[in-house]
Scaffold this active site. Sequence first.
Site, PDB file in Angstrom:
ATOM      1  N   ARG A 142       0.854  -1.198   0.000  1.00  0.00           N
ATOM      2  CA  ARG A 142       0.000   0.000   0.000  1.00  0.00           C
ATOM      3  C   ARG A 142       0.884   1.240   0.000  1.00  0.00           C
ATOM      4  NH1 ARG A 142      -2.588   0.246   4.864  1.00  0.00           N
ATOM      5  NH2 ARG A 142      -3.859   1.973   4.129  1.00  0.00           N
ATOM      6  N   LYS A 207       3.415  -7.298  11.995  1.00  0.00           N
ATOM      7  CA  LYS A 207       2.674  -7.514  10.746  1.00  0.00           C
ATOM      8  C   LYS A 207       2.913  -8.909  10.180  1.00  0.00           C
ATOM      9  CE  LYS A 207       1.530  -5.340   6.385  1.00  0.00           C
ATOM     10  NZ  LYS A 207       1.237  -4.051   5.780  1.00  0.00           N
ATOM     11  N   ARG A 340      -0.995   4.263  20.335  1.00  0.00           N
ATOM     12  CA  ARG A 340      -0.243   5.273  21.092  1.00  0.00           C
ATOM     13  C   ARG A 340       0.225   4.672  22.388  1.00  0.00           C
ATOM     14  NH1 ARG A 340      -3.204   9.943  23.055  1.00  0.00           N
ATOM     15  NH2 ARG A 340      -5.098   8.889  22.422  1.00  0.00           N
TER      16      ARG A 340
HETATM   17  C1  BTN Z   1       0.417  -3.829   2.283  1.00  0.00           C
HETATM   18  O1  BTN Z   1       1.159  -2.876   2.034  1.00  0.00           O
HETATM   19  O2  BTN Z   1       0.166  -4.150   3.441  1.00  0.00           O
HETATM   20  C2  BTN Z   1      -0.185  -4.623   1.156  1.00  0.00           C
HETATM   21  C3  BTN Z   1       0.769  -5.672   0.674  1.00  0.00           C
HETATM   22  C4  BTN Z   1       0.236  -6.507  -0.455  1.00  0.00           C
HETATM   23  C5  BTN Z   1       1.302  -7.414  -1.023  1.00  0.00           C
HETATM   24  C6  BTN Z   1       0.725  -8.388  -2.004  1.00  0.00           C
HETATM   25  S1  BTN Z   1       1.837  -9.697  -2.391  1.00  0.00           S
HETATM   26  C7  BTN Z   1       0.781 -10.223  -3.654  1.00  0.00           C
HETATM   27  C8  BTN Z   1       0.269  -8.986  -4.344  1.00  0.00           C
HETATM   28  N1  BTN Z   1       1.196  -8.557  -5.354  1.00  0.00           N
HETATM   29  C9  BTN Z   1       1.737  -7.389  -5.070  1.00  0.00           C
HETATM   30  O3  BTN Z   1       2.574  -6.798  -5.772  1.00  0.00           O
HETATM   31  N2  BTN Z   1       1.266  -6.925  -3.910  1.00  0.00           N
HETATM   32  C10 BTN Z   1       0.308  -7.833  -3.342  1.00  0.00           C
END
Ligand code: BTN
Length: 342
Positions: A142, A207, A340
């Site tokens: 993201r 995460k 926080r």
């Molecule tokens: C995030 O930032 O939390 C979202 C991550 C999403 C990663 C997945 S891996 C499979 C798919 N292909 C990508 O390039 N991104 C998503």
Amino acid sequence: MDDLNKPSQVDSQDQTQSRDSQRRIQSLIKLLADGQFHSGQSLAETLHISRTAVWKMIEKLKQWQIVIFSVRGKGYKIDKGLMLLDQAKIDQALTGKTQFFSRLVCLPSIDSTSSYIAREWQKSPGQPLVCVAEHQTKGRGRKGRKWISPFASNLYFSLGFNLPFGLHALGGLSLAIGICMARVLNQMTLPSVKLKWPNDLLIEGKKLAGILVEASGDKIDNSFINIGIGLNWRMASEQAIDQEWCNLTDYLTGKVDRNELLIQILLELDQCLQIYCRDGFDSFSKQWRDYSAFIDQPICIETRQGKVLGKELGINSNGAIRVMTDSGESIFYSGEVSLRPA
Ligand code: BTN
């Protein structure tokens, strides 16, 4: 071997070469996945290629972050071997059992499974497609972040499908997907998987997985959804990731095959999409409190307008986060949430 990650707009001769090299490299990986030594000569004979071609493919595998030992007189070996994704096994388990995931491709390496779906849709828009890969060269997270994607260490997959709603009716879809993922994972992990709004999956605040939603369509009755999911399975600890993260294998309560996990997730996500299409987000929004990592806790939400401090109250019927601030309740549709310290 350099054509392995080429975009799909190539002429038919290139496509044939690319498929051939994909097949050869997949055969090499399968041979090495047993964790035993294989001599360059025996690999070359089995694959009907030269020893130089074997060496070149080994170099390619190293670029994919597979750790391969080469010992003079013994050959090549992947320490502890690999648990590979198996398209036939996944296809067999899903055939006839899903409404949204009727076609699946499983690739050794691609730039990004989400970009792959986007490119396929330029050729056949909206055709349902699941793309799973062992490795991504340009995995996307993201907010333009990178998603680190070493070979056979995690799950990387994207789901492309069409929904008969306009874009405005998709509020909460990504949260519904997150809730469904957490539900599947909670059947096999301790402590439980929680969600950080909007759709990060966490264990003990670290995460575990992320969800990238890309959608296009109209306002009335058609949308193309491309949902990319990355789930950490057994990634080496030295990966340069700028936040606390964890692997699922650290928390599994029993032995789990990566293929089985993917099958379970896809079956559950299909159910989830069917419920979403029938009933909307309502039944999912009621479950948020059970899954939220920060419910009723002091949070900071970073928005384009700046940081806002408050207490997480939950989500509204569109999936927006509700925050109690000093000046009353505020609703946010986007932003980066963090806990926080007390
Ligand atoms: C995030 O930032 O939390 C979202 C991550 C999403 C990663 C997945 S891996 C499979 C798919 N292909 C990508 O390039 N991104 C998503």
